[in-house]
Design a protein around this motif. Structure first.
Motif, PDB file in Angstrom:
ATOM      1  N   GLU A 108     -52.296 -25.572  17.145  1.00 44.32           N
ATOM      2  CA  GLU A 108     -52.110 -24.183  16.685  1.00 44.32           C
ATOM      3  C   GLU A 108     -50.713 -23.987  16.092  1.00 44.32           C
ATOM      4  O   GLU A 108     -50.564 -23.446  14.991  1.00 44.32           O
ATOM      5  CB  GLU A 108     -52.313 -23.224  17.859  1.00 44.32           C
ATOM      6  N   PHE A 109     -49.686 -24.420  16.821  1.00 40.72           N
ATOM      7  CA  PHE A 109     -48.324 -24.266  16.320  1.00 40.72           C
ATOM      8  C   PHE A 109     -48.107 -25.093  15.059  1.00 40.72           C
ATOM      9  O   PHE A 109     -47.459 -24.633  14.117  1.00 40.72           O
ATOM     10  CB  PHE A 109     -47.304 -24.636  17.402  1.00 40.72           C
ATOM     11  N   ALA A 110     -48.655 -26.302  15.011  1.00 42.50           N
ATOM     12  CA  ALA A 110     -48.509 -27.157  13.826  1.00 42.50           C
ATOM     13  C   ALA A 110     -49.210 -26.528  12.626  1.00 42.50           C
ATOM     14  O   ALA A 110     -48.672 -26.543  11.512  1.00 42.50           O
ATOM     15  CB  ALA A 110     -49.069 -28.547  14.106  1.00 42.50           C
ATOM     16  N   HIS A 111     -50.396 -25.968  12.845  1.00 44.79           N
ATOM     17  CA  HIS A 111     -51.130 -25.310  11.762  1.00 44.79           C
ATOM     18  C   HIS A 111     -50.290 -24.194  11.143  1.00 44.79           C
ATOM     19  O   HIS A 111     -50.303 -23.999   9.920  1.00 44.79           O
ATOM     20  CB  HIS A 111     -52.460 -24.765  12.282  1.00 44.79           C
ATOM     21  N   ASN A 112     -49.557 -23.478  11.992  1.00 44.94           N
ATOM     22  CA  ASN A 112     -48.716 -22.375  11.521  1.00 44.94           C
ATOM     23  C   ASN A 112     -47.304 -22.825  11.152  1.00 44.94           C
ATOM     24  O   ASN A 112     -46.454 -21.992  10.826  1.00 44.94           O
ATOM     25  CB  ASN A 112     -48.647 -21.282  12.594  1.00 44.94           C
ATOM     26  N   ARG A 113     -47.066 -24.130  11.238  1.00 46.25           N
ATOM     27  CA  ARG A 113     -45.762 -24.728  10.922  1.00 46.25           C
ATOM     28  C   ARG A 113     -44.645 -24.104  11.757  1.00 46.25           C
ATOM     29  O   ARG A 113     -43.532 -23.894  11.279  1.00 46.25           O
ATOM     30  CB  ARG A 113     -45.474 -24.679   9.430  1.00 46.25           C
ATOM     31  N   GLU A 114     -44.963 -23.822  13.018  1.00 42.14           N
ATOM     32  CA  GLU A 114     -43.989 -23.298  13.963  1.00 42.14           C
ATOM     33  C   GLU A 114     -43.398 -24.462  14.752  1.00 42.14           C
ATOM     34  O   GLU A 114     -44.063 -25.473  14.988  1.00 42.14           O
ATOM     35  CB  GLU A 114     -44.651 -22.299  14.911  1.00 42.14           C
ATOM     36  N   ASP A 115     -42.158 -24.305  15.175  1.00 47.30           N
ATOM     37  CA  ASP A 115     -41.457 -25.402  15.829  1.00 47.30           C
ATOM     38  C   ASP A 115     -42.102 -25.801  17.153  1.00 47.30           C
ATOM     39  O   ASP A 115     -42.513 -24.949  17.947  1.00 47.30           O
ATOM     40  CB  ASP A 115     -40.000 -25.024  16.052  1.00 47.30           C
ATOM     41  N   ILE A 116     -42.147 -27.121  17.360  1.00 44.92           N
ATOM     42  CA  ILE A 116     -42.669 -27.724  18.584  1.00 44.92           C
ATOM     43  C   ILE A 116     -41.595 -28.667  19.102  1.00 44.92           C
ATOM     44  O   ILE A 116     -41.091 -29.519  18.361  1.00 44.92           O
ATOM     45  CB  ILE A 116     -43.963 -28.514  18.308  1.00 44.92           C
ATOM     46  N   PHE A 117     -41.266 -28.515  20.374  1.00 44.56           N
ATOM     47  CA  PHE A 117     -40.263 -29.371  21.013  1.00 44.56           C
ATOM     48  C   PHE A 117     -40.924 -30.150  22.147  1.00 44.56           C
ATOM     49  O   PHE A 117     -41.497 -29.552  23.055  1.00 44.56           O
ATOM     50  CB  PHE A 117     -39.120 -28.535  21.578  1.00 44.56           C
ATOM     51  N   PHE A 118     -40.831 -31.463  22.073  1.00 46.26           N
ATOM     52  CA  PHE A 118     -41.278 -32.335  23.154  1.00 46.26           C
ATOM     53  C   PHE A 118     -40.029 -32.718  23.938  1.00 46.26           C
ATOM     54  O   PHE A 118     -39.141 -33.400  23.422  1.00 46.26           O
ATOM     55  CB  PHE A 118     -41.975 -33.580  22.603  1.00 46.26           C
ATOM     56  N   LEU A 119     -39.946 -32.250  25.169  1.00 44.20           N
ATOM     57  CA  LEU A 119     -38.769 -32.466  26.010  1.00 44.20           C
ATOM     58  C   LEU A 119     -39.165 -33.385  27.159  1.00 44.20           C
ATOM     59  O   LEU A 119     -40.025 -33.038  27.971  1.00 44.20           O
ATOM     60  CB  LEU A 119     -38.257 -31.125  26.510  1.00 44.20           C
TER      61      LEU A 119
END
Length: 183
Positions: free
Chosen positions: A41-52
């Motif tokens: 969902e976030f990738a589709h909207n090109r919103e930032d994703i953080f893998f911590l």
């Protein structure tokens, strides 16, 4: 429009796989598809994703977790690899400019990392926190987010712990003491 980011915290083999060094086991495995759905969902909207991801050194006797937990997420081991569908979703988007990978050495994703700076640079004002463990790393990250004035959203079907009582307590704490949206 309020810019938001997805935080995926510690969703690694050591914390989720049935043979992980400090596994949540089934509760952690059950949320795999839900977290992957948030990533898509976030990738589709090109919103930032953080893998911590927790990062420890083998035989580090000075780290505060040494006496609390068995060795886990040792740098250079498969225990630090992302788990299941989350790993696949991460791989699908890993070269996108809105996807970020950060190592962390404390419970909070903010402690000793550039997370706050990266969020501010991107104008992000709302955090959606997923991963494990609800009552440890998710909790400490949410407390720091609160103290840094980030509105926080927690999907109860995208967080888990090896301690069900601690999990339930943390969900209540997010809403009642941190003003987080818990759904």
């Amino acid at each position: 429009m309020l810019k938001k980011a997805l935080l995926v915290i510690d969703y690694t083999n050591d914390f989720v796989h049935e043979n992980g060094a400090l596994t949540c086991g089934e509760p952690g495995q059950e949320i795999d598809g839900n977290i992957a759905g948030h990533i898509h969902e976030f990738a589709h909207n090109r919103e930032d994703i953080f893998f911590l991801t927790d990062a420890h050194h083998e035989k580090d006797t000075r780290h505060p977790e040494t006496d609390l937990f068995p060795p886990h997420n040792i740098i250079g081991t498969s225990g630090r690899d992302l788990y299941g569908e989350v790993e696949k979703a991460s791989g699908q988007y890993k070269n996108e400019p809105f996807v970020h990978y950060l190592d962390k050495t404390r419970y909070s994703a903010f402690a000793g990392t550039p997370l706050d700076l990266l969020l501010k640079e991107r104008g992000i004002r709302e955090l959606h926190i997923t991963g494990v463990c609800t009552d440890i790393c998710i909790l400490h990250t949410a407390v720091d987010a609160y103290n840094l004035s980030y509105p926080t959203v927690i999907n109860r079907n995208a967080v888990a712990s090896f301690n069900q009582q601690g999990h339930e307590w943390a969900l209540g704490h997010f809403a009642s003491c941190l003003g987080a949206t818990v759904y």
